[in-house]
Structures are given as structure tokens and as C-alpha cells.
Design a protein around this motif. Structure first.
Motif, PDB file in Angstrom:
ATOM      1  N   GLY A  15      54.757  47.968  44.359  1.00 23.35           N
ATOM      2  CA  GLY A  15      55.676  47.686  43.260  1.00 23.35           C
ATOM      3  C   GLY A  15      55.304  48.476  42.012  1.00 23.35           C
ATOM      4  N   PHE A  16      55.833  48.035  40.877  1.00 21.62           N
ATOM      5  CA  PHE A  16      55.634  48.753  39.613  1.00 21.62           C
ATOM      6  C   PHE A  16      54.163  48.762  39.171  1.00 21.62           C
ATOM      7  CE2 PHE A  16      55.754  48.107  34.817  1.00 21.62           C
ATOM      8  CZ  PHE A  16      55.784  49.467  34.528  1.00 21.62           C
ATOM      9  N   VAL A  17      53.511  47.610  39.259  1.00 18.03           N
ATOM     10  CA  VAL A  17      52.158  47.486  38.699  1.00 18.03           C
ATOM     11  C   VAL A  17      51.096  48.072  39.626  1.00 18.03           C
ATOM     12  CG1 VAL A  17      50.425  45.805  37.904  1.00 18.03           C
ATOM     13  CG2 VAL A  17      52.836  45.424  37.398  1.00 18.03           C
ATOM     14  N   LEU A  37      54.362  46.471  52.177  1.00 15.63           N
ATOM     15  CA  LEU A  37      55.167  46.079  53.336  1.00 15.63           C
ATOM     16  C   LEU A  37      55.368  47.314  54.222  1.00 15.63           C
ATOM     17  CD1 LEU A  37      57.896  43.904  51.574  1.00 15.63           C
ATOM     18  CD2 LEU A  37      56.203  43.091  53.233  1.00 15.63           C
ATOM     19  N   GLU A  40      57.805  49.844  53.058  1.00 16.08           N
ATOM     20  CA  GLU A  40      57.608  50.533  51.771  1.00 16.08           C
ATOM     21  C   GLU A  40      56.768  51.797  51.953  1.00 16.08           C
ATOM     22  OE1 GLU A  40      57.533  47.201  48.374  1.00 16.08           O
ATOM     23  OE2 GLU A  40      55.894  46.994  49.787  1.00 16.08           O
ATOM     24  N   LEU A  52      50.936  44.940  55.212  1.00 13.75           N
ATOM     25  CA  LEU A  52      50.667  43.497  55.284  1.00 13.75           C
ATOM     26  C   LEU A  52      51.885  42.731  54.774  1.00 13.75           C
ATOM     27  CD1 LEU A  52      48.477  41.162  55.661  1.00 13.75           C
ATOM     28  CD2 LEU A  52      48.239  41.284  53.170  1.00 13.75           C
ATOM     29  N   ASN A  53      52.304  41.761  55.574  1.00 11.35           N
ATOM     30  CA  ASN A  53      53.328  40.827  55.103  1.00 11.35           C
ATOM     31  C   ASN A  53      52.618  39.503  54.836  1.00 11.35           C
ATOM     32  OD1 ASN A  53      55.417  38.951  54.796  1.00 11.35           O
ATOM     33  ND2 ASN A  53      56.781  40.187  56.058  1.00 11.35           N
ATOM     34  N   ILE A  54      52.680  39.031  53.585  1.00 10.67           N
ATOM     35  CA  ILE A  54      51.901  37.829  53.242  1.00 10.67           C
ATOM     36  C   ILE A  54      52.493  36.555  53.852  1.00 10.67           C
ATOM     37  CG2 ILE A  54      50.771  38.667  51.142  1.00 10.67           C
ATOM     38  CD1 ILE A  54      52.993  37.102  49.602  1.00 10.67           C
ATOM     39  N   LEU A  75      49.392  40.719  43.875  1.00 14.19           N
ATOM     40  CA  LEU A  75      50.613  41.112  43.151  1.00 14.19           C
ATOM     41  C   LEU A  75      51.867  40.859  43.970  1.00 14.19           C
ATOM     42  CD1 LEU A  75      49.712  44.711  41.828  1.00 14.19           C
ATOM     43  CD2 LEU A  75      49.331  42.549  40.680  1.00 14.19           C
ATOM     44  N   ALA A  76      51.716  40.662  45.286  1.00 13.15           N
ATOM     45  CA  ALA A  76      52.903  40.591  46.160  1.00 13.15           C
ATOM     46  C   ALA A  76      53.807  39.454  45.724  1.00 13.15           C
ATOM     47  CB  ALA A  76      52.487  40.404  47.607  1.00 13.15           C
ATOM     48  N   ALA A  77      55.081  39.758  45.605  1.00 13.05           N
ATOM     49  CA  ALA A  77      56.022  38.738  45.133  1.00 13.05           C
ATOM     50  C   ALA A  77      57.452  39.179  45.366  1.00 13.05           C
ATOM     51  CB  ALA A  77      55.839  38.512  43.630  1.00 13.05           C
ATOM     52  N   SER A  79      59.949  39.414  42.878  1.00 12.56           N
ATOM     53  CA  SER A  79      59.736  39.316  41.430  1.00 12.56           C
ATOM     54  C   SER A  79      61.020  39.435  40.612  1.00 12.56           C
ATOM     55  CB  SER A  79      58.740  40.389  40.983  1.00 12.56           C
ATOM     56  OG  SER A  79      59.319  41.655  41.147  1.00 12.56           O
ATOM     57  N   VAL A  94      58.098  33.805  49.789  1.00 10.33           N
ATOM     58  CA  VAL A  94      57.150  34.867  49.421  1.00 10.33           C
ATOM     59  C   VAL A  94      56.203  34.381  48.315  1.00 10.33           C
ATOM     60  CG1 VAL A  94      56.921  37.190  48.456  1.00 10.33           C
ATOM     61  CG2 VAL A  94      58.740  36.700  50.105  1.00 10.33           C
ATOM     62  N   ILE A 118      48.770  36.609  40.215  1.00  7.04           N
ATOM     63  CA  ILE A 118      49.565  37.068  39.073  1.00  7.04           C
ATOM     64  C   ILE A 118      50.845  36.248  38.952  1.00  7.04           C
ATOM     65  CG2 ILE A 118      50.591  39.056  37.914  1.00  7.04           C
ATOM     66  CD1 ILE A 118      47.593  39.402  38.560  1.00  7.04           C
ATOM     67  N   TYR A 146      62.766  31.883  40.089  1.00 11.11           N
ATOM     68  CA  TYR A 146      61.582  32.754  40.101  1.00 11.11           C
ATOM     69  C   TYR A 146      60.451  32.102  39.308  1.00 11.11           C
ATOM     70  CZ  TYR A 146      58.439  36.424  38.474  1.00 11.11           C
ATOM     71  OH  TYR A 146      57.312  37.139  38.151  1.00 11.11           O
ATOM     72  N   LYS A 150      56.626  30.741  40.457  1.00 11.64           N
ATOM     73  CA  LYS A 150      55.374  31.243  39.865  1.00 11.64           C
ATOM     74  C   LYS A 150      54.573  30.096  39.249  1.00 11.64           C
ATOM     75  CE  LYS A 150      55.303  35.663  40.756  1.00 11.64           C
ATOM     76  NZ  LYS A 150      54.160  36.364  41.333  1.00 11.64           N
TER      77      LYS A 150
HETATM   78  O1  A2R Z   1      60.341  43.125  47.321  1.00 17.00           O
HETATM   79  P1  A2R Z   1      59.853  44.526  47.588  1.00 17.00           P
HETATM   80  O2  A2R Z   1      60.364  45.135  48.849  1.00 17.00           O
HETATM   81  O3  A2R Z   1      59.969  45.425  46.381  1.00 17.00           O
HETATM   82  O4  A2R Z   1      58.267  44.375  47.876  1.00 17.00           O
HETATM   83  C1  A2R Z   1      57.429  43.718  46.937  1.00 17.00           C
HETATM   84  C2  A2R Z   1      56.202  43.156  47.634  1.00 17.00           C
HETATM   85  N1  A2R Z   1      56.531  42.037  48.532  1.00 17.00           N
HETATM   86  C3  A2R Z   1      55.716  41.641  49.534  1.00 17.00           C
HETATM   87  N2  A2R Z   1      54.496  42.045  49.910  1.00 17.00           N
HETATM   88  C4  A2R Z   1      53.938  41.441  50.980  1.00 17.00           C
HETATM   89  N3  A2R Z   1      54.524  40.476  51.704  1.00 17.00           N
HETATM   90  C5  A2R Z   1      55.769  40.041  51.360  1.00 17.00           C
HETATM   91  N4  A2R Z   1      56.356  39.081  52.092  1.00 17.00           N
HETATM   92  C6  A2R Z   1      56.414  40.623  50.234  1.00 17.00           C
HETATM   93  N5  A2R Z   1      57.631  40.458  49.645  1.00 17.00           N
HETATM   94  C7  A2R Z   1      57.686  41.333  48.609  1.00 17.00           C
HETATM   95  O5  A2R Z   1      55.369  42.813  46.531  1.00 17.00           O
HETATM   96  C8  A2R Z   1      56.784  44.664  45.928  1.00 17.00           C
HETATM   97  O6  A2R Z   1      56.421  45.885  46.509  1.00 17.00           O
HETATM   98  C9  A2R Z   1      55.518  43.875  45.544  1.00 17.00           C
HETATM   99  C10 A2R Z   1      55.633  43.262  44.151  1.00 17.00           C
HETATM  100  O7  A2R Z   1      55.902  44.307  43.256  1.00 17.00           O
HETATM  101  P2  A2R Z   1      57.041  44.221  42.109  1.00 17.00           P
HETATM  102  O8  A2R Z   1      58.162  43.377  42.622  1.00 17.00           O
HETATM  103  O9  A2R Z   1      57.376  45.609  41.646  1.00 17.00           O
HETATM  104  O10 A2R Z   1      56.290  43.458  40.976  1.00 17.00           O
HETATM  105  P3  A2R Z   1      55.395  44.119  39.810  1.00 17.00           P
HETATM  106  O11 A2R Z   1      56.257  44.480  38.640  1.00 17.00           O
HETATM  107  O12 A2R Z   1      54.494  45.161  40.381  1.00 17.00           O
HETATM  108  O13 A2R Z   1      54.573  42.861  39.326  1.00 17.00           O
HETATM  109  C11 A2R Z   1      53.386  42.445  40.006  1.00 17.00           C
HETATM  110  C12 A2R Z   1      53.258  40.947  39.881  1.00 17.00           C
HETATM  111  C13 A2R Z   1      54.367  40.200  40.638  1.00 17.00           C
HETATM  112  O14 A2R Z   1      53.751  39.070  41.235  1.00 17.00           O
HETATM  113  C14 A2R Z   1      55.308  39.766  39.552  1.00 17.00           C
HETATM  114  O15 A2R Z   1      56.057  38.627  39.910  1.00 17.00           O
HETATM  115  C15 A2R Z   1      54.336  39.489  38.393  1.00 17.00           C
HETATM  116  O16 A2R Z   1      53.345  40.533  38.515  1.00 17.00           O
HETATM  117  O17 A2R Z   1      54.928  39.569  37.121  1.00 17.00           O
END
Ligand code: A2R
Length: 317
Positions: A15-17, A37, A40, A52-54, A75-77, A79, A94, A118, A146, A150
Motif C-alpha cells: 500500500g501507500f505506507v 497479496l 499485488e 501473504l493473505n492475513i 499495515l494490512a487493511a 483502508s 480483513v 496500525i 472502517y 480499527k
Molecule cells: O486492498 P489492497 O488490494 O490495496 O491491499 C491492501 C492490503 N490488504 C491485505 N493484505 C493482506 N491480507 C489481506 N487480506 C489484505 N487485504 C488488503 O493491505 C494494501 O496493499 C495494504 C494496506 O495498504 P493501504 O490500503 O494503502 O493502506 P496505507 O495507506 O498503506 O496505510 C497503512 C495502514 C492501514 O492499516 C491503514 O488502515 C492505516 O495505516 O491508516
């Protein structure tokens, strides 16, 4: 540098971070592992990246047994607030089940790694006038799905830390910004619009939402520095706000971005960008973070805006 380097694992790094955090951990001399994932793409020189799928707890256990990380950044979410409205089941799965899977996997280990979960400033929800800056002990009042997931992750983290003596810390991150962020977020959105206007791809009109809202913005590189410091110095079971501590009006962000273009740009309200319920001010109390770590933001809002604008100017039309 010590003989054995500390091993960091970043879960949900695509993701972004994620890539900012990986780079920062590499600068700190860590041996960095990360997950994404399988759908990705993510490649960062020097980082060992796995799928890894959490939602699959056994895969988490296998990975942790293989890598034996000293520290884990979760960080997985799911989001996106709007996706959460459309698909609450996925978001609950998730963000809550995923966190529980990780916590359960930690219990199977024969050692205790440090772990950072996070969360989000959204967990506070409808902040009442006069209650800013908002401290970690404020009663949570999440206003969307959401945020509720969290908040739940946060509570589960504290319970696991207390009940099983796990070294878990929680973060509530406020608005973070930087190059590469999705244009669904305001700074990225405004910068993209200006870059498109400069290229002549669209008429010189900016479409905006509520400009009087005040939000607490921090550059993503300062945010990941805070995460690493909390990982090192944070107290288990505690939650730390991560933000600048100062709210800025969205109107001021817009003015700064437009002034950089030197063009005559009109402003129009886009009803689609106005949220049904918008909190007038969100501002983090970061005294706990500062007392524990000494962290303070180093990158100014103006520098971030310059870099986000450059990022969009460099994107192909
Ligand atoms: O939803 P996707 O396809 O963009 O994938 C997200 C991934 N993700 C997973 N990873 C593992 N197992 C899963 N079941 C699953 N579902 C989604 O987690 C994405 O690549 C990553 C989260 O990155 P972002 O959505 O870009 O969040 P960001 O901005 O990097 O923030 C990191 C953390 C997140 O927990 C936010 O909710 C929080 O900071 O603000």
C-alpha cells in the motif's frame, strides 16, 4: 553495526505506507522482510517480499516460524472508508479477523516479538467542539464502518497484550500525505488536478469539497519514523497518536497548491466531494508519543506539497 541485524517484518507492504516504511527500516540497518497479496506487485531492492493473505492464519504462523522477525509492523487493511460502506463484511474480515489471526499466530511462537498494529485517527469519530487536540484516552465514537473496525483492532490488541503478555503497541495515525498517495485523498487530489490543468488536459477549474474542515497532516516519511520509534520505545498495550499536533484548514492547503501553479484557477464545489457528516476539526494530541520517543515532524507541509505536485507533474498524461 551489530553482528546480527534486527529482523523487521512489514505485513501489508504494497500500500501507500509500506514502501516508505521498508526504506526507512533499511536506512536503520534492519534486515527487512515484507508481505503483499499475491495479486499485488511490490519490488524493493534488498527487501525479501513474500505473498501473504492475513485471512489465512496458518500462513501467518508458517511465515513467522520461518522468518522469526524481531519486530512486526501490521499495515494490512481494507483502508478505504467508502469501500467499507459498500463492503462491510470484507472490511470486518480483513481489519478485525486479520488482526486476530496475527495475534493468535503470535501466541504460537516460542518468543515474543515487538508488534505495532496500525489504526486510525478516524477511530475517535465525532470529535466534539473544544475536545481538540484529542488524546488517546478519549472515548471512541467511530462514525463509519472502517473506523469501527480499527477501533475494534485497537481494543483486541490491548486485550492480547494484557492477557498473553504480548509486546503489542497500537497506533492511531492521522492524515498522512506524500508522493504516491491515491488521489482519493485531498492533497493528492488537489495536486493531481493542478498538474492536469497545467498540462492543458482540463479546463482551469478545481473541484473541491468542504474547504473549512481542519485536518492534521503529516508527511508519510515522518509517520514511518514515528512507527519505528514507537516500536523501539513504546510501552506494551498502549496506544499512540501519530500526527503533527496542528490542524490546518483545507482551504489553506488549496491556496498553497494553486499558488504554486501561477495560473488563474477557478474553484467549484463538487457535491460528490461533500461528506454527509464532516467533523469540523481533527487534531491529534501527540504528547504521549513525544514523551515516549522525542519524535517531532521534520518535513514541512510546504515541502510535502511541493513533492506531491512534482509527483503528479511527472505522471504520464
Ligand atoms: O486492498 P489492497 O488490494 O490495496 O491491499 C491492501 C492490503 N490488504 C491485505 N493484505 C493482506 N491480507 C489481506 N487480506 C489484505 N487485504 C488488503 O493491505 C494494501 O496493499 C495494504 C494496506 O495498504 P493501504 O490500503 O494503502 O493502506 P496505507 O495507506 O498503506 O496505510 C497503512 C495502514 C492501514 O492499516 C491503514 O488502515 C492505516 O495505516 O491508516
Amino acid at each position: 553495526m551489530p553482528l546480527t541485524r534486527k529482523r523487521s517484518l512489514v505485513i501489508g507492504a504494497a500500500g501507500f505506507v509500506g514502501s516508505y516504511l521498508i526504506k526507512h527500516l533499511q536506512e536503520l540497518g534492519r534486515e527487512v522482510y515484507a508481505t503483499k497479496l499475491s495479486t499485488e506487485k511490490l519490488q524493493i531492492p534488498g527487501a525479501d517480499i513474500r505473498d501473504l493473505n492475513i485471512l489465512d492464519k496458518e500462513s501467518i504462523v508458517e511465515l513467522l516460524f520461518e522468518l522469526r522477525p524481531d519486530e512486526i509492523y501490521h499495515l494490512a487493511a481494507q483502508s478505504s472508508v467508502s469501500v467499507a460502506w459498500r463492503n462491510p463484511q470484507l472490511t470486518v474480515d480483513v481489519n478485525i479477523k486479520g488482526a486476530v489471526n496475527l495475534c493468535e499466530a503470535l501466541r504460537e511462537l516460542f518468543y515474543i516479538p515487538r508488534v505495532l498494529l496500525i489504526g486510525s485517527g478516524e477511530e475517535y469519530g465525532h470529535i466534539k467542539p473544544g475536545c481538540t487536540p484529542i488524546s488517546e484516552d478519549t472515548l471512541l465514537d467511530p462514525g463509519n464502518i472502517y473506523a469501527a473496525t480499527k477501533a475494534c483492532q485497537n481494543m483486541i490488541g490491548r486485550i492480547y497484550a494484557d492477557a498473553y503478555e504480548l509486546e503489542l503497541m497500537m497506533v492511531r495515525a492521522f492524515n498522512h500525505i506524500g508522493p504516491g498517495q491515491s488521489p482519493i485523498f485531498v492533497v493528492s487530489d488537489f495536486c493531481r488536478q493542478v498538474a492536469e490543468i497545467e498540462r492543458g488536459d482540463r479546463e482551469p477549474v478545481m473541484y473541491v469539497g468542504n474547504l473549512s474542515a481542519k485536518r492534521d497532516f503529516t508527511d508519510v516519511r515522518d509517520v514511518v519514523r514515528a512507527y519505528a520509534m514507537i516500536m523501539e520505545k513504546g510501552e506494551k498495550g498502549l496506544t499512540y497518536n501519530v500526527g503533527s499536533g496542528h490542524a490546518v484548514e483545507i482551504r489553506s492547503i488549496l491556496e498553497r497548491i494553486i499558488s504554486r501553479s501561477g495560473m488563474d484557477i477557478k474553484i467549484k464545489t463538487d457535491p460528490a466531494k461533500i461528506r454527509p457528516v464532516d467533523v469540523p476539526i481533527i487534531e491529534a494530541d501527540i504528547s504521549r508519543l513525544q514523551a515516549a520517543t522525542g519524535w517531532k515532524p521534520e518535513i514541512s507541509l510546504d515541502q510535502t506539497i511541493d513533492e506531491v505536485l512534482e509527483y503528479w507533474r511527472d505522471q504520464p498524461a
